[in-house]
Write an enzyme that holds these catalytic residues in place. Structure first.
Site, mmCIF file in Angstrom:
data_model
loop_
_atom_site.group_PDB
_atom_site.id
_atom_site.type_symbol
_atom_site.label_atom_id
_atom_site.label_comp_id
_atom_site.label_asym_id
_atom_site.label_seq_id
_atom_site.Cartn_x
_atom_site.Cartn_y
_atom_site.Cartn_z
ATOM 1 N N LYS A 96 44.565 62.736 30.786
ATOM 2 C CA LYS A 96 43.501 62.590 29.793
ATOM 3 C C LYS A 96 43.254 63.901 29.053
ATOM 4 C CE LYS A 96 40.905 60.244 32.738
ATOM 5 N NZ LYS A 96 39.799 59.615 33.433
ATOM 6 N N ARG B 191 51.825 58.174 41.465
ATOM 7 C CA ARG B 191 51.402 57.924 40.101
ATOM 8 C C ARG B 191 52.516 57.275 39.302
ATOM 9 N NH1 ARG B 191 47.364 60.815 37.079
ATOM 10 N NH2 ARG B 191 45.931 61.450 38.669
ATOM 11 N N GLU C 196 36.976 57.626 35.874
ATOM 12 C CA GLU C 196 35.924 58.518 35.396
ATOM 13 C C GLU C 196 35.766 58.263 33.889
ATOM 14 O OE1 GLU C 196 36.685 62.695 36.017
ATOM 15 O OE2 GLU C 196 34.718 63.245 35.191
HETATM 16 P P1 ATP Z 1 44.352 61.677 34.457
HETATM 17 O O1 ATP Z 1 44.856 62.691 35.429
HETATM 18 O O2 ATP Z 1 45.412 60.978 33.696
HETATM 19 O O3 ATP Z 1 43.291 62.198 33.600
HETATM 20 P P2 ATP Z 1 42.643 60.641 36.425
HETATM 21 O O4 ATP Z 1 43.268 60.393 37.742
HETATM 22 O O5 ATP Z 1 41.816 61.846 36.261
HETATM 23 O O6 ATP Z 1 43.754 60.521 35.322
HETATM 24 P P3 ATP Z 1 40.617 58.679 36.719
HETATM 25 O O7 ATP Z 1 39.737 58.115 35.695
HETATM 26 O O8 ATP Z 1 40.023 59.580 37.738
HETATM 27 O O9 ATP Z 1 41.780 59.427 35.964
HETATM 28 O O10 ATP Z 1 41.494 57.573 37.411
HETATM 29 C C1 ATP Z 1 41.043 56.313 37.798
HETATM 30 C C2 ATP Z 1 42.035 55.728 38.756
HETATM 31 O O11 ATP Z 1 43.289 55.578 38.121
HETATM 32 C C3 ATP Z 1 42.257 56.629 39.953
HETATM 33 O O12 ATP Z 1 42.259 55.815 41.105
HETATM 34 C C4 ATP Z 1 43.592 57.248 39.711
HETATM 35 O O13 ATP Z 1 44.253 57.544 40.897
HETATM 36 C C5 ATP Z 1 44.299 56.145 38.914
HETATM 37 N N1 ATP Z 1 45.350 56.695 38.074
HETATM 38 C C6 ATP Z 1 45.233 57.638 37.116
HETATM 39 N N2 ATP Z 1 46.415 57.937 36.574
HETATM 40 C C7 ATP Z 1 47.327 57.149 37.208
HETATM 41 C C8 ATP Z 1 48.734 56.976 37.109
HETATM 42 N N3 ATP Z 1 49.448 57.689 36.242
HETATM 43 N N4 ATP Z 1 49.332 56.076 37.913
HETATM 44 C C9 ATP Z 1 48.615 55.352 38.787
HETATM 45 N N5 ATP Z 1 47.296 55.461 38.931
HETATM 46 C C10 ATP Z 1 46.643 56.350 38.161
HETATM 47 MG MG MG Z 2 40.061 62.359 37.306
#
Ligand code: ATP
Ligand code: MG
Length: 562
Positions: free
Chosen positions: A270, A260, A35
């Site tokens: 984030k 994760r 995102e």
């Molecule tokens: P955050 O919770 O850190 O803000 P998010 O999951 O909201 O991260 P996105 O931009 O939606 O962030 O994530 C893009 C991709 O990265 C998704 O497929 C998510 O599952 C993956 N992702 C995010 N954080 C991790 C992590 N710590 N380990 C592995 N994959 C991750």
């Molecule tokens: Mg997200």
């Protein structure tokens, strides 16, 4: 670094292998779906390495898809930064897509659900809808609008899209089962009204799809074969599948969840990273203390070390927090192999070589890398006045101090043995200069070259050395899990020593020729990189990426505590 091993087995790779062997798929398509509401962090790198790594290994494709369904939080700047980070990590996507590319199709499919009697407009507010969802032990309650007619739903939904209503006045919900054991299936919201322009679709839409309604359908439109996501989406999988079964979906991707990636001594979401930036606990998203890809790049992390780290960490279904020390070791291992060596004095103390001719320069040929002759030689100037580390001299040292002491001998790295003959102090008793004599017979190639003294220290010619600002970085937090503190605030655990700025360091001239991003091992001191933002040819700024394993700093501490 040893050859990259991307073929490490894990349960997802096993599924891919089985699907290729059985002929379910001829080739695989994965995607990375960020995102664009912030910068990527080291956790995202795990997902990137997994998705791109698998496709690369099996000759498949990986798309980059921006999950841009919330115009209130997203921006093109973030999208650009994400693309830069993915490329820097060493990956190139086959196709670039945006969930917003599919808004028309998603809208058509929503109408399709309405026509099938599988979606309805609910006109209750968000709190009421939430309260009616029930709990894990109690079923939800039907909305009073659940049985609206197809005609009424269509009419209301079209008017929602046309912008006739205010934010929150209505939502579109799937009509599944308010008593489902899986709360995600209790008539989830598909669309909400947000009367705000979108950075790509402009003013066209007044309704925006929820993540769940956008994600699987986007996967299907792109013919993604394996849709890899993190564990929190496990309970959403039945919904992912329900949607694809109830629309004329072009393909049926398989969602697979994995744990994760987490690291100690930092935070990753984030939301928190944004807070650190907005409240100025750090200097922006690319602050080298941040676990963002941009911050780590600026800190001096290499893409190779990050890829290697995640390959070695493996992929599983159980949550864990990896030690930061393992990531740091991955960087050390990589830089140990590749970083040119150089000498830098961070806390300079003057040494005058009393038997070295005044005004003369000797150019010493030194290896760029002691184990890699193919990296060549460099010329290091030596003159009568040198800088050495203040910490490499002690007037009254403990027994195991093998560096300079009054009357003592030490080898100057790449040069010869010197002896400390005289200690000069100022009025306050502070040591300002050491007067030393050198033994010409101990130069390399001379008969005394192999004469052993216990200590070797680094140095820089005072005449030729170049001034530099050195930024010593350490871990962002001073406890392994800052979020574990339920009573306090994770910000209370920020490490005040995560950044120490050293003014007045001196580096050998070869370092001054480097450009932003060039890295070195400063002998005995650590791995350093030219800061990509602030370093200028006439005002060098070097960041410490990571200490040496047996760092001089640690030795220093140990000695101090003796
Ligand atoms: P955050 O919770 O850190 O803000 P998010 O999951 O909201 O991260 P996105 O931009 O939606 O962030 O994530 C893009 C991709 O990265 C998704 O497929 C998510 O599952 C993956 N992702 C995010 N954080 C991790 C992590 N710590 N380990 C592995 N994959 C991750
Ligand atoms: Mg997200």
């Amino acid at each position: 670094m040893s050859e990259e091993n991307t073929t490490r087995s894990n349960f997802i790779r096993n599924i891919v292998v089985a699907d290729l062997e059985s002929g379910k798929h001829q080739s695989i398509v994965t995607r990375f779906p960020p995102e664009p509401n912030g910068h990527l962090h080291i956790g995202h790198a795990k997902s990137i390495c997994l998705n791109f790594g698998l496709a690369k290994e099996f000759g498949g494709k990986t798309n980059l898809r921006f999950d841009d369904t919330n115009p209130l939080k997203e921006s093109e700047d973030f999208a650009q930064a994400i693309m830069e980070d993915v490329r820097w990590l060493g990956f190139e996507w086959s196709e670039l897509h945006h969930a917003s590319d599919y808004f028309d199709q998603l809208y058509q499919w929503a109408l399709h659900l309405i026509d099938q009697g599988l979606a309805y407009v609910d006109s209750q507010d968000a709190d009421t809808i939430r309260a009616q969802r029930g709990t894990l032990t109690e079923p939800g309650q039907n909305s009073p609008h659940r049985d609206r007619s197809v005609e009424e739903n269509r009419d209301l939904f079209e008017r929602m899209a046309a912008g006739e209503f205010g934010d929150g006045e209505h939502v579109l919900r799937a009509k599944i089962d308010m008593a489902s054991g899986n709360i995600n299936l209790r008539d989830p919201v598909l669309y909400r009204i947000i009367n705000a322009p979108h950075h790509r679709t402009g003013d066209k839409w007044h309704i925006y799809p929820m993540y769940d309604w956008a994600h699987g359908q986007s996967d299907s439109l792109e013919h993604i074969t394996h849709s890899l996501c993190t564990l929190e989406f496990e309970d959403h999988r039945p919904l992912y599948e329900w949607f694809l079964q109830h629309i004329p979906a072009p393909s049926q991707p398989r969602q697979i969840e994995f744990a994760r990636g987490n690291l100690d001594y930092t935070v990753m979401s984030k939301r928190r990273l944004l807070q650190l930036v907005e409240e100025n606990h750090v200097n922006g998203w690319d602050d080298p203390r941040m676990p963002t890809i941009a911050g780590m790049r600026r800190r001096g992390y290499t893409p190779e070390s990050i890829r290697h780290f995640w390959t070695e960490a493996g992929v599983s279904k159980s949550d864990s927090i990896l030690p930061m020390g393992v990531l740091e070791n991955a960087l050390r291992d990589d830089l140990n192999e590749r970083a040119p060596r150089a000498m830098a004095v961070l806390d300079p103390l003057k040494v005058v070589l009393t038997n070295f001719p005044e005004g003369e320069t000797e150019w010493i040929e030194a290896q760029v890398h002691p184990q890699k002759p193919e990296m060549g030689m460099r010329k290091v100037p030596l003159s009568r006045e040198l800088w050495v580390e203040r910490g490499d001299f002690m007037e009254d040292p403990p027994r195991k101090f093998f560096r300079l002491r009054p009357g003592g001998e030490v080898r100057l790295r790449n040069a010869f043995i010197i002896q400390c003959d005289e200690v000069i102090k100022d009025d306050n008793g502070e040591v300002t200069e050491l007067r030393c004599s050198f033994d010409p017979d101990t130069r390399s190639g001379m008969p005394g070259a192999s004469r052993k003294v216990k200590g070797t220290i680094h140095w820089v010619s005072a005449e030729h050395g170049v001034a530099a600002e050195v930024r010593l970085y350490d871990r962002l937090f001073n406890v392994p899990n800052p979020l574990a503190d339920k009573d306090g605030n994770y910000l209370d655990h920020l490490n005040p020593e995560a950044l120490t700025v050293v003014h007045g360091a001196v580096v050998e001239p070869s370092v001054a020729e480097g450009k932003p991003g060039d890295f070195y091992q400063f002998e005995r001191t650590g791995y350093f990189v030219h800061d990509s933002e602030d370093s200028k040819p006439d005002a060098l700024v070097l960041n410490r990426s990571v200490t040496l394993r047996d760092s001089w700093a640690r030795l220093e501490k140990q000695l101090a505590s003796q």
